[in-house]
Design a protein around this motif. Structure first.
Motif, PDB file in Angstrom:
ATOM      1  N   THR A   1      -7.571   2.457  -5.495  1.00 23.70           N
ATOM      2  CA  THR A   1      -7.264   3.691  -4.812  1.00 23.70           C
ATOM      3  C   THR A   1      -8.596   3.956  -3.917  1.00 23.70           C
ATOM      4  OG1 THR A   1      -5.946   4.400  -6.105  1.00 23.70           O
ATOM      5  CG2 THR A   1      -6.518   6.009  -4.691  1.00 23.70           C
ATOM      6  N   PHE A   2      -8.499   4.183  -2.628  1.00 22.65           N
ATOM      7  CA  PHE A   2      -9.515   4.631  -1.680  1.00 22.65           C
ATOM      8  C   PHE A   2      -9.142   6.207  -1.056  1.00 22.65           C
ATOM      9  CE2 PHE A   2      -9.242   0.015  -1.623  1.00 22.65           C
ATOM     10  CZ  PHE A   2     -10.658  -0.212  -1.765  1.00 22.65           C
ATOM     11  N   THR A   3     -10.337   6.662  -0.858  1.00 25.90           N
ATOM     12  CA  THR A   3     -10.353   8.119  -0.191  1.00 25.90           C
ATOM     13  C   THR A   3     -10.872   8.028   1.298  1.00 25.90           C
ATOM     14  OG1 THR A   3     -12.221   8.927  -1.159  1.00 25.90           O
ATOM     15  CG2 THR A   3     -10.186   9.301  -2.372  1.00 25.90           C
TER      16      THR A   3
ATOM     17  N   PHE B   1       0.708  -1.112   0.045  1.00 26.76           N
ATOM     18  CA  PHE B   1       0.051  -0.016  -0.128  1.00 26.76           C
ATOM     19  C   PHE B   1       0.780   1.227  -0.020  1.00 26.76           C
ATOM     20  CE2 PHE B   1       0.150  -2.215   4.311  1.00 26.76           C
ATOM     21  CZ  PHE B   1       0.680  -1.123   5.011  1.00 26.76           C
ATOM     22  N   ASP B   2       0.270   2.387  -0.799  1.00 28.78           N
ATOM     23  CA  ASP B   2       0.988   3.559  -0.602  1.00 28.78           C
ATOM     24  C   ASP B   2      -0.062   4.377   0.050  1.00 28.78           C
ATOM     25  OD1 ASP B   2       3.472   4.157  -1.743  1.00 28.78           O
ATOM     26  OD2 ASP B   2       3.019   3.820  -3.944  1.00 28.78           O
ATOM     27  N   TYR B   3       0.539   5.395   0.789  1.00 32.15           N
ATOM     28  CA  TYR B   3      -0.306   6.476   1.311  1.00 32.15           C
ATOM     29  C   TYR B   3      -0.064   7.884   0.774  1.00 32.15           C
ATOM     30  CZ  TYR B   3      -1.093   3.074   5.071  1.00 32.15           C
ATOM     31  OH  TYR B   3      -1.439   1.796   5.779  1.00 32.15           O
ATOM     32  N   ALA B   4      -1.100   8.324   0.425  1.00 33.37           N
ATOM     33  CA  ALA B   4      -1.012   9.764  -0.279  1.00 33.37           C
ATOM     34  C   ALA B   4      -1.689  10.661   0.530  1.00 33.37           C
ATOM     35  CB  ALA B   4      -1.276   9.606  -1.657  1.00 33.37           C
ATOM     36  N   HIS B   5      -1.542  11.801   0.332  1.00 33.21           N
ATOM     37  CA  HIS B   5      -2.569  12.828   0.858  1.00 33.21           C
ATOM     38  C   HIS B   5      -3.874  12.393   0.585  1.00 33.21           C
ATOM     39  CE1 HIS B   5      -3.916  16.474   2.843  1.00 33.21           C
ATOM     40  NE2 HIS B   5      -4.615  16.936   1.717  1.00 33.21           N
ATOM     41  N   LEU B   6      -4.747  12.047   1.769  1.00 29.98           N
ATOM     42  CA  LEU B   6      -6.188  11.708   1.451  1.00 29.98           C
ATOM     43  C   LEU B   6      -6.715  10.700   0.571  1.00 29.98           C
ATOM     44  CD1 LEU B   6      -7.696  15.482   1.191  1.00 29.98           C
ATOM     45  CD2 LEU B   6      -7.443  14.253   3.219  1.00 29.98           C
ATOM     46  N   SER B   7      -5.575   9.649   0.508  1.00 31.63           N
ATOM     47  CA  SER B   7      -5.956   8.558  -0.352  1.00 31.63           C
ATOM     48  C   SER B   7      -4.966   7.328   0.149  1.00 31.63           C
ATOM     49  CB  SER B   7      -5.933   8.680  -1.637  1.00 31.63           C
ATOM     50  OG  SER B   7      -4.682   8.986  -2.287  1.00 31.63           O
ATOM     51  N   THR B   8      -5.476   6.127  -0.214  1.00 32.87           N
ATOM     52  CA  THR B   8      -4.487   5.057  -0.176  1.00 32.87           C
ATOM     53  C   THR B   8      -4.752   4.178  -1.491  1.00 32.87           C
ATOM     54  OG1 THR B   8      -4.758   5.007   2.216  1.00 32.87           O
ATOM     55  CG2 THR B   8      -4.088   2.789   1.178  1.00 32.87           C
ATOM     56  N   THR B   9      -3.534   3.546  -1.908  1.00 34.33           N
ATOM     57  CA  THR B   9      -3.721   3.014  -2.980  1.00 34.33           C
ATOM     58  C   THR B   9      -3.006   1.439  -2.521  1.00 34.33           C
ATOM     59  OG1 THR B   9      -3.420   4.565  -4.747  1.00 34.33           O
ATOM     60  CG2 THR B   9      -2.825   2.389  -5.467  1.00 34.33           C
TER      61      THR B   9
END
Length: 93
Positions: free
Chosen positions: A49-51, A8-16
């Motif tokens: 991808t989820f928000t 998983f990759d965490y980005a600002h306000l989302s996770t892929t």
């Protein structure tokens, strides 16, 4: 067949989330509604991808092998001052 694993990759306000398996010919199926995955569930074809915090359950299937046990990816959404951090509870059941 071996159990799937999650990357998983965490980005600002989302996770892929990517679902992987060490068996090259394994096919993965997943659910996001809390139900147990089967071969009638959604076929995994690309990262998801989820928000918002979403629980993913996945299995791996390969011809000639027993289906894997279900694995669960359950991020916990923690909002703090306009930022969101996703923490992961990961179990292999």
């Amino acid at each position: 067949v071996s159990k799937p694993s999650f990357q998983f990759d965490y980005a600002h306000l989302s996770t892929t989330v990517s679902i992987k398996n060490s068996n090259a010919n394994a096919i993965m199926y997943y659910t996001i509604d809390g139900s147990e995955p089967t071969t009638a569930s959604t076929l995994y074809t690309e990262p998801i991808t989820f928000t918002e915090a979403t629980t993913i359950k996945a299995i791996a299937v390969e011809e000639g092998y027993l289906n894997s046990k279900t694995v669960v990816f359950k991020p916990v959404n923690e909002s703090k001052e306009n930022t969101t951090n996703f923490l992961c509870n990961y179990s292999t059941g």
